[in-house]
Design an enzyme around this catalytic site. Structure first.
Site, PDB file in Angstrom:
ATOM      1  N   SER A   1     -55.538 -62.879  45.230  1.00 26.09           N
ATOM      2  CA  SER A   1     -54.495 -63.142  44.267  1.00 26.09           C
ATOM      3  C   SER A   1     -54.536 -62.124  42.895  1.00 26.09           C
ATOM      4  CB  SER A   1     -54.641 -64.435  43.756  1.00 26.09           C
ATOM      5  OG  SER A   1     -53.611 -64.889  42.786  1.00 26.09           O
TER       6      SER A   1
ATOM      7  N   TYR B   1     -53.381 -70.500  46.975  1.00 26.34           N
ATOM      8  CA  TYR B   1     -51.785 -70.954  46.821  1.00 26.34           C
ATOM      9  C   TYR B   1     -51.328 -71.592  48.314  1.00 26.34           C
ATOM     10  CZ  TYR B   1     -50.468 -68.886  42.389  1.00 26.34           C
ATOM     11  OH  TYR B   1     -50.458 -68.251  41.144  1.00 26.34           O
TER      12      TYR B   1
ATOM     13  N   LYS C   1     -58.175 -68.281  43.351  1.00 25.53           N
ATOM     14  CA  LYS C   1     -56.840 -68.772  43.031  1.00 25.53           C
ATOM     15  C   LYS C   1     -56.086 -68.900  44.253  1.00 25.53           C
ATOM     16  CE  LYS C   1     -53.197 -68.657  39.709  1.00 25.53           C
ATOM     17  NZ  LYS C   1     -52.444 -67.682  38.567  1.00 25.53           N
TER      18      LYS C   1
ATOM     19  N   GLU D   1     -40.225 -67.259  46.411  1.00 21.53           N
ATOM     20  CA  GLU D   1     -41.686 -67.672  46.012  1.00 21.53           C
ATOM     21  C   GLU D   1     -41.714 -68.905  45.082  1.00 21.53           C
ATOM     22  OE1 GLU D   1     -44.504 -64.979  44.158  1.00 21.53           O
ATOM     23  OE2 GLU D   1     -43.830 -63.484  45.630  1.00 21.53           O
TER      24      GLU D   1
ATOM     25  N   ASN E   1     -40.241 -56.273  44.787  1.00 17.00           N
ATOM     26  CA  ASN E   1     -40.697 -57.715  44.570  1.00 17.00           C
ATOM     27  C   ASN E   1     -40.944 -57.777  42.896  1.00 17.00           C
ATOM     28  OD1 ASN E   1     -42.097 -60.569  44.874  1.00 17.00           O
ATOM     29  ND2 ASN E   1     -43.530 -59.296  44.056  1.00 17.00           N
ATOM     30  N   GLU E   2     -40.430 -58.422  42.142  1.00 15.74           N
ATOM     31  CA  GLU E   2     -40.451 -58.390  40.811  1.00 15.74           C
ATOM     32  C   GLU E   2     -40.971 -57.427  39.739  1.00 15.74           C
ATOM     33  OE1 GLU E   2     -43.916 -61.367  40.513  1.00 15.74           O
ATOM     34  OE2 GLU E   2     -42.760 -62.944  40.907  1.00 15.74           O
TER      35      GLU E   2
HETATM   36  C1  BG6 Z   1     -45.864 -63.445  41.942  1.00 20.82           C
HETATM   37  C2  BG6 Z   1     -46.364 -62.181  42.985  1.00 20.82           C
HETATM   38  O1  BG6 Z   1     -45.811 -62.754  40.493  1.00 20.82           O
HETATM   39  O2  BG6 Z   1     -46.820 -64.493  41.869  1.00 20.82           O
HETATM   40  C3  BG6 Z   1     -47.263 -62.411  43.960  1.00 20.82           C
HETATM   41  O3  BG6 Z   1     -45.267 -62.095  43.712  1.00 20.82           O
HETATM   42  C4  BG6 Z   1     -48.540 -63.372  43.084  1.00 20.82           C
HETATM   43  O4  BG6 Z   1     -47.765 -61.306  44.535  1.00 20.82           O
HETATM   44  C5  BG6 Z   1     -47.978 -64.689  42.962  1.00 20.82           C
HETATM   45  O5  BG6 Z   1     -49.640 -63.373  43.825  1.00 20.82           O
HETATM   46  C6  BG6 Z   1     -48.899 -65.760  42.156  1.00 20.82           C
HETATM   47  O6  BG6 Z   1     -49.185 -64.914  40.857  1.00 20.82           O
HETATM   48  P1  BG6 Z   1     -50.782 -64.769  40.801  1.00 20.82           P
HETATM   49  O7  BG6 Z   1     -51.220 -63.742  39.527  1.00 20.82           O
HETATM   50  O8  BG6 Z   1     -51.255 -65.998  40.376  1.00 20.82           O
HETATM   51  O9  BG6 Z   1     -51.602 -64.399  42.118  1.00 20.82           O
END
Ligand code: BG6
Length: 466
Positions: free
Chosen positions: A419, A428, A426, A366, A156-157
């Site tokens: 997060s 989602y 935060k 995502e 992942n990323e």
């Molecule tokens: C992506 C990742 O970068 O974005 C997740 O794969 C991550 O693991 C998501 O949680 C959102 O980013 P953040 O930093 O707001 O949690």
């Protein structure tokens, strides 16, 4: 959308499982780092480890037909000798079997940032031995779950965790070094290719891909110097992952520029390059949150800042890469409290570009918006998330109308979770998790809206041109 289109949510092991020291699991680098610093951590997170049946049932009831999750390396491989933990494997058998029972297609990420601490202690992604350890781990899980999984992704990323860990320093191991960033990136690309090689060698069923933090690059104008800055930015943001994973080609102009700027690339040896050249992915997973708008570099040292404060304009995110490009904010755009631009058109543009360039099936692995939300109510009225998702799914549908082969959409995230440096506030999720009150789950308005969208095969999305 046809019947085989995948609709679901996504999560990651460290962000949702909790059970950080149960069933013989060893520490990940995130356990060690956050415990040592005394920061908010994922010890309990959403407690998915114990509540996965309830969560999968809610996915099913929400009309979803797929679920993207990651396997925890430190739950499965206990030491650098490669000892396998049967209890770790059993947990994922149970989880996968539950998905299959409920008609939910498991979409598996092998690595979502939770490197075992015993490997970090030996140099982590700076150490070539970590690539061998990853290949072993990937081989173990692919063989173990072979036949149950159709979609595998290796990493992942890579860009996000490597830049944050080795340059920005807001993730473990908190380094600030261009040389370490490039070396870490190289090892991740190599480890990825080695896992693809193991997948082919073992004749594993299904398809294998990689998940990239995709940020399509736009320029402030079309002067030649801006176009040059855009190419540098695209190499920096996207091409080094996508070109390499799809074609086995690391962008040559990027390597030349890195060398010219004094980065030592001698670790890129011929035998390893050959592994990268020979092992390509079957599909792309693209995570989309925002684009990158750039102008030519003017002055200043390389500066990368990510807003982890949750106060708009305060932790001001900034990207200047010396001699390459500068990122700018669009004054006409809307931004979240974490300074992320809300720009659905970037997803449409990015899909068209990725399709033209790579011609591979694409999953949006995502997409979502992080917000502060009061979850003490019966049902969070998250109209902001509905509007965000509507506009991004609309962008995907427009791209599909224009010929792009998109095969699935995963909302980040299935339910509220931890997060990373932003903590649990935060949010989602499509489902609220009340972290303060027994971790109980309550679907948000967006969960029901998403269900309607899925049942209508996308017809429920308000369509517009971008
Ligand atoms: C992506 C990742 O970068 O974005 C997740 O794969 C991550 O693991 C998501 O949680 C959102 O980013 P953040 O930093 O707001 O949690």
């Amino acid at each position: 959308m046809n019947n085989s289109f995948l609709w679901g949510g996504a999560t990651a092991s460290y962000q949702c499982e909790g059970a950080w020291n149960e069933d013989d699991k060893v520490d990940s680098m995130w356990d060690a780092y956050l415990h040592e610093k005394g920061l908010e951590n994922g010890d309990v997170a959403s407690d998915f480890y114990h509540r996965y049946k309830e969560d999968i049932r809610m996915m099913k009831e929400g009309g979803q037909n797929s679920f993207r999750f990651s396997l925890s390396w430190p739950r499965i491989i206990l030491d650098k000798e490669g000892t396998v933990n049967p209890k770790g494997l059993q947990f994922y058998h149970d989880l996968i079997d539950e998905c299959l029972r409920q008609g939910i297609e498991p979409f598996v990420t092998i690595y979502h940032w939770d490197l075992p601490q015993y490997l970090e202690a030996e140099g982590g992604w700076q150490n070539r031995a970590t690539c061998d350890a990853f290949m072993h781990y990937a081989r173990v899980v692919m063989k173990e779950f072979d036949g149950k999984i159709t979609y595998w992704t290796t990493f992942n990323e890579p860009r996000w965790f490597i830049f944050n860990g080795y340059f920005i320093g807001n993730y473990p191991p908190e380094c600030h070094s261009a040389q370490m960033t490039i070396k870490g990136a190289w090892h991740v690309l190599l480890a990825h290719a080695m896992a693809v090689q193991a997948f082919r060698e073992e004749g594993i069923q299904g398809k294998i891909g990689i998940v990239h933090s995709y940020t399509p690059v736009d320029g402030v104008d079309d002067r030649p110097e801006t176009l040059k800055a855009m190419r540098y930015a695209d190499n920096y943001c996207n091409n080094w992952v996508l070109d390499t994973a799809t074609k086995g080609e690391i962008p040559q102009d990027m390597l030349d520029k890195l060398s010219a700027e004094g980065i030592d690339l001698s670790f890129m040896n011929e035998a390893d390059l050959q592994i990268i050249r020979n092992n390509h992915v079957d599909f792309l997973g693209l995570n989309y949150y925002s684009r990158t708008l750039v102008k030519p570099y003017t002055e200043g040292e390389t500066t990368l800042i990510v807003n982890n404060t949750g106060k708009k304009g305060k932790g001001t995110s900034k990207t200047i890469v010396k001699n390459w490009f500068e990122q700018v904010q669009d004054p006409d755009s809307e931004y979240t409290e974490w300074d992320t631009e809300i720009y659905p058109k970037g997803l449409y543009d990015g899909l068209i570009r990725a399709w033209e360039r790579y011609h591979l099936p694409i999953f949006i692995t995502e997409n979502g918006i992080g917000c502060y939300e009061d979850v003490s109510v019966d049902c969070v009225q998250d109209d902001w998330r509905i509007s965000y998702m509507n506009d991004h799914i609309n962008a995907i549908m427009n791209a599909m109308d224009d010929g792009v082969d998109v095969r699935g959409y995963f909302a980040w995230s299935s339910f509220d979770l931890y997060s990373w440096k932003n903590g649990c506030e935060k949010r989602y999720g499509l489902v609220a998790v009340d972290f303060e009150n027994g971790l109980c789950r309550r679907p948000k308005k967006s969960y029901y809206w998403f269900k309607d969208v899925i049942e209508s095969k996308g017809e429920r999305v308000e369509r517009r041109k971008l």
